[in-house]
Design a protein around this motif. Structure first.
Motif, short mmCIF file in Angstrom:
data_model
loop_
_atom_site.label_atom_id
_atom_site.label_comp_id
_atom_site.label_asym_id
_atom_site.label_seq_id
_atom_site.Cartn_x
_atom_site.Cartn_y
_atom_site.Cartn_z
N LYS A 109 9.06 34.87 20.58
CA LYS A 109 7.76 34.23 20.27
C LYS A 109 7.27 34.66 18.89
CE LYS A 109 5.94 33.26 24.84
NZ LYS A 109 5.15 33.74 25.99
N LYS A 110 7.48 35.91 18.57
CA LYS A 110 7.04 36.40 17.27
C LYS A 110 7.83 35.70 16.15
CE LYS A 110 6.14 40.54 14.56
NZ LYS A 110 6.70 39.93 13.35
N ALA A 111 9.15 35.56 16.34
CA ALA A 111 9.97 34.88 15.34
C ALA A 111 9.48 33.46 15.16
CB ALA A 111 11.45 34.90 15.76
N ASN A 112 9.13 32.81 16.27
CA ASN A 112 8.64 31.43 16.21
C ASN A 112 7.29 31.37 15.49
OD1 ASN A 112 9.07 28.65 16.93
ND2 ASN A 112 7.38 28.89 18.40
N ASP A 113 6.41 32.31 15.82
CA ASP A 113 5.10 32.33 15.17
C ASP A 113 5.22 32.61 13.67
OD1 ASP A 113 3.97 31.82 17.58
OD2 ASP A 113 3.29 33.87 17.97
N ASP A 114 6.09 33.56 13.32
CA ASP A 114 6.28 33.89 11.91
C ASP A 114 6.75 32.67 11.13
OD1 ASP A 114 5.55 36.45 12.40
OD2 ASP A 114 7.56 37.32 12.23
N TYR A 115 7.73 31.98 11.74
CA TYR A 115 8.26 30.79 11.09
C TYR A 115 7.14 29.77 10.89
CZ TYR A 115 10.44 26.23 10.69
OH TYR A 115 10.75 24.97 10.28
N THR A 116 6.38 29.52 11.96
CA THR A 116 5.31 28.52 11.91
C THR A 116 4.30 28.89 10.82
OG1 THR A 116 5.61 28.30 14.28
CG2 THR A 116 3.67 27.27 13.36
N ALA A 117 3.99 30.18 10.71
CA ALA A 117 3.02 30.62 9.70
C ALA A 117 3.56 30.39 8.29
CB ALA A 117 2.69 32.09 9.92
N LYS A 118 4.85 30.62 8.09
CA LYS A 118 5.43 30.43 6.75
C LYS A 118 5.40 28.96 6.34
CE LYS A 118 8.29 34.50 6.93
NZ LYS A 118 9.54 34.99 7.54
N VAL A 119 5.67 28.08 7.31
CA VAL A 119 5.63 26.65 6.99
C VAL A 119 4.20 26.23 6.67
CG1 VAL A 119 6.11 24.33 7.85
CG2 VAL A 119 7.65 26.20 8.44
N ALA B 279 1.88 28.08 5.48
CA ALA B 279 1.53 28.66 4.18
C ALA B 279 2.09 27.82 3.04
CB ALA B 279 2.04 30.10 4.09
N ALA B 280 3.28 27.26 3.24
CA ALA B 280 3.89 26.44 2.19
C ALA B 280 3.08 25.17 1.96
CB ALA B 280 5.34 26.11 2.55
N VAL B 281 2.59 24.58 3.06
CA VAL B 281 1.76 23.38 2.92
C VAL B 281 0.46 23.74 2.22
CG1 VAL B 281 0.48 21.61 4.18
CG2 VAL B 281 2.76 22.28 4.94
N GLU B 282 -0.10 24.85 2.65
CA GLU B 282 -1.33 25.36 2.06
C GLU B 282 -1.18 25.54 0.55
OE1 GLU B 282 -5.10 27.58 3.22
OE2 GLU B 282 -3.84 26.04 4.12
#
Lengths: 143, 307
Positions: A99-109, A111-114
């Motif tokens: 779940k953490k790996a999934n959350d980290d990934y989601t946050a990075k994506v 952030a890129a849009v941001e």
């Protein structure tokens, strides 16, 4: 009353629709990541020109795709660890890590849009951590 | 880990057949004097490239380690098999817990012959059956580089193997069958680039250890060289990386080079599992070396997938 029955049926259909085949859903979700990276990857590698609109569009789609996979329990329920899947048993034995790996990934994506990158350098800076998370998660949670 | 299981099973079978001459024949064979003499003085800068090319950190550093953590070779990673557990030893420069007091000759005998300083056989889970093809100069350079790495305190636990799999002497038979430094495939009129690729893939890169199917006794089946195999750990398959059916025949050279550098396939899937640490290592090689590996993979005979 009719309306109520109809609404319940529709709701059931909807929720069923989302979870009827979690295995197929998660694979389709991953495949979409592959096709979006086919747009973004060559830009980062310098094999395709940086065009702001194309890159931002693909990043938006990657973000929507990540949001669609945010519910790990729905996409990786018990009983979907075998069959036509490459998933590793670690997805269940190390649920928190996954779940953490999934959350980290989601946050990075997100952030890129941001970051709304407007040139190649800033795009590369936002994209590198995303690309690294794909392999990072596959290393531990996929055969 | 079925591969190890088969290796161990094979060792036993051969030992049973071997009978009385066992002890004599299975005696460890060290590098000859000429090879030892050629070890010469190593160059640590070149040795760093050898270190990444041969993937020592994949097994001897902490799992998933990158950057500086990959240089901390305390061992401890467990390879679980149905016959017991193999544990990667501490090969840091610690004088007693690691190999800090070893000579270049000691290291070369371990890496290229699977023999310990005290004359015991190592298990082929340590891929010396591939490293046997390494150039002595490369091992000397590797030694010089490893000398620059930190000491890590603490011995890794021992293997947990039960009788008869804990009988190291029996490994001598396995070596008689499978330990040699001959090329895996014949390549007529190969270019220098392809020959460099052959060296990297068959020797230090030990790609065949995972990508080639094994026979009944746990030796690699050279007639299906790199045609794919069952995964050593867990379920799943290791893919065919020849140009044959089910392999990578439709990949361009650039696509293979990109995979080795970034981990992305032409479909932009990102390779994972036990290939992920290999990519971290390959990414540290020179572009020319990655191109050489790609050229070799495109030059060897194609086979249909073996699994």
């Amino acid at each position: 009353m009719r309306l109520f029955i109809f609404a319940t049926a529709a709701l059931t259909a909807l929720t069923m629709g989302a979870h009827a085949d979690p295995l197929a859903d998660r694979k389709a979700n991953m495949k979409e990541r592959g096709s979006l990276l086919r747009v973004l990857g060559p830009v980062a590698q310098g094999r395709a020109d940086f065009e702001t609109a194309t890159v931002l569009d693909a990043l938006e789609k990657l973000n929507a795709n990540a949001q669609a996979a945010i519910d790990v329990d729905a996409l990786y329920p018990e009983g979907t660890e075998s069959g036509d899947t490459k998933v590793k048993a670690t997805v269940w034995s190390d649920r928190d890590g996954f779940k953490k790996a999934n959350d980290d990934y989601t946050a990075k994506v997100a952030a890129a849009v941001e970051a709304q990158p407007q040139d190649l350098e800033s795009f590369k800076a936002a994209f590198a951590p995303i690309a690294a998370s794909c392999g990072g998660c596959h290393e531990v949670y996929r055969n | 880990m079925s591969v190890l299981a088969r290796i161990s099973g094979g060792v036993l079978l051969v030992a049973a057949i071997g009978g009385a001459a066992a002890w004599y024949l299975a005696a460890p064979s060290r590098l000859d004097a000429a090879t030892v003499a050629s070890l010469g003085n190593g160059d640590a800068t070149r040795g760093e490239q050898v270190f990444w090319a041969s993937g020592c950190a994949s097994c001897h550093a902490a799992p998933g380690a990158d950057a500086d953590a990959a240089l901390s070779l305390g061992g401890g990673e467990r390879f679980v098999t149905e016959f017991g557990v193999f544990v990667a030893p501490n090969i840091s420069q610690h004088p007693t817990d690691g190999i800090g007091s070893w000579s270049a000759e000691d290291l070369a005998n371990a890496v290229m012959r699977g023999v310990s300083p005290s004359g015991q056989h190592y298990y082929p889970a340590f891929p010396y059956a591939s490293y046997a093809r390494m150039k002595p100069q490369d091992v000397a350079d590797l030694y010089a580089f490893m000398k620059t790495l930190p000491e890590v305190e603490g011995k890794a636990p021992s293997n947990e193997l039960s009788f008869p799999f804990n009988q190291r002497w029996a490994l001598g038979f396995w070596k008689m069958l499978y330990l040699d430094d001959a090329p895996r495939v014949e390549l007529a009129n190969a270019s220098d680039e392809v020959l460099r690729g052959r060296y990297l893939v068959e020797g230090p890169g030990h790609c065949g250890e995972c990508h080639t199917p094994r026979g009944a006794l746990g030796g690699m089946d050279s007639s299906k060289w790199l045609a794919g195999a069952k995964a050593a750990e867990g379920e799943g398959n290791v893919p065919n990386i020849t140009t044959g059916e089910g392999g990578i025949g439709d990949w361009s050279k650039i696509e293979i080079v990109d995979l080795l550098e970034t981990g992305f396939t032409p479909e932009f899937d990102s390779v994972g599992g036990s290939m992920a640490p290999v990519i971290r290592n390959m990414a540290k090689l020179s572009p020319e070396d990655r191109e050489a590996i790609a050229a070799y993979l495109m030059a060897i005979p194609g086979h249909a997938s073996a699994n």
